[in-house]
Design an enzyme around this catalytic site. Sequence first.
Site: not given
Length: 388
Positions: A72, A150, A180, A202, A204, A240, A329
């Site tokens: 995102t 997706n 994807q 991404s 995950h 960070t 989503c």
Amino acid sequence: MKIYLDNNATTMVPPAVVDAMLPFFSDSYENASSICGMSAHVDAPIREAKAALAALCGSSEPECFFLTSGATEANNWAVIASTQACRDGARVITTAIEHPSVLEPISYLKSSGVDVVVSPVLSSGVIDCETLIQSVTPRTCLVSVMAANNETGVIQPVGLLARRVKEIAPDCIFHTDATQVVGKIPMFLDEDMDCVDLLSLSGHKFHGPKGIGALFARDPSRLPALLRGGGQQNDKRSGTLNTPGAAGLAAAARLAIVAISDDAVSQMRALRDSLEAEMFARLPGLSFIGADVARLPNTSQFLLPGVDAVAVVYALAQRGICVATGSACSAGAESPSHVLLAMGVPHEKAWSAMRVSLSRFETKQHLDIFADACVTAVNDASAVFDPE
Ligand code: PLP
């Protein structure tokens, strides 16, 4: 028992990936940008994540990958990058099937006066390349087209499209949301995708942790900073550094490289294909989305004959089986999938869409249990809807 078939929404983090992350929460928790952190090599996961992502995406330039909190953020960054290049009258082009993390920032650009074209998709789920190309003008500053959808899993010809766009608008930024695709099929940023300027991914979605992803920028000098502050990541994205996340991302990327090159991904495709054959034999009214075009090896989307998929998905969830209706989503949204509607699936049929998305760890035994439970749930739901 849990049977998880919603891997386009998110994936399980395997023990090897968790193990890679753990030291960066405990022994090696120093700030990667501090003198202590650098001398203790706490910054190593950052370099390793970029190197592993480059290898996974077929790029020889690890330094072109900037770590983000996920796709995102990477998609928003890509759209913002284009606004800097936008002159008066500049055009931004995207497609009707993009993820909301592309569509929403572009719609924001539109509300601030940018000329936005949302290009259509064919009924197969492949974008209408000729129409998109016809809308490109020399003043086009951004074209954003996802690498695979997706919901449907349909793969888009982004390498080819990027090349054609550059012929008309050489300075245009071509972005692809490859969330994807990365980790599921081979990718070649240095070869057939060499005209792609920006790419989002991404962790995950390919068995990495949540909260970490990346934006690839072929020419970082053209990428404006997203976050200003402490100057991390070459002043492009201050904050960070997420060393545990980077360690997990690196480990997941390395595992995905092995899985793509050995049999794990082709086995997953074979399992998906045999599940589709069985489902079709037992529910003959079933129709598969994107069955005749190139699709991700793990994704199957189908329209259930005459039933509301939400009822079936709930019934399966009560038995510990997790699948999705339209886009995970946008679960809870009250309208059917914008992707299916854009493909011309009628409104009433779009409600019957179910998505099954496998991981490379899936077993035939699980899929058999799913098929039995799904057929029962569909028959029960049909009985409720059919007065006879
Ligand atoms: N793009 C696509 C195609 C996706 O499928 C998703 C998540 O489902 C995203 C972007 C957003 O990814 P993230 O959860 O990393 O923000």
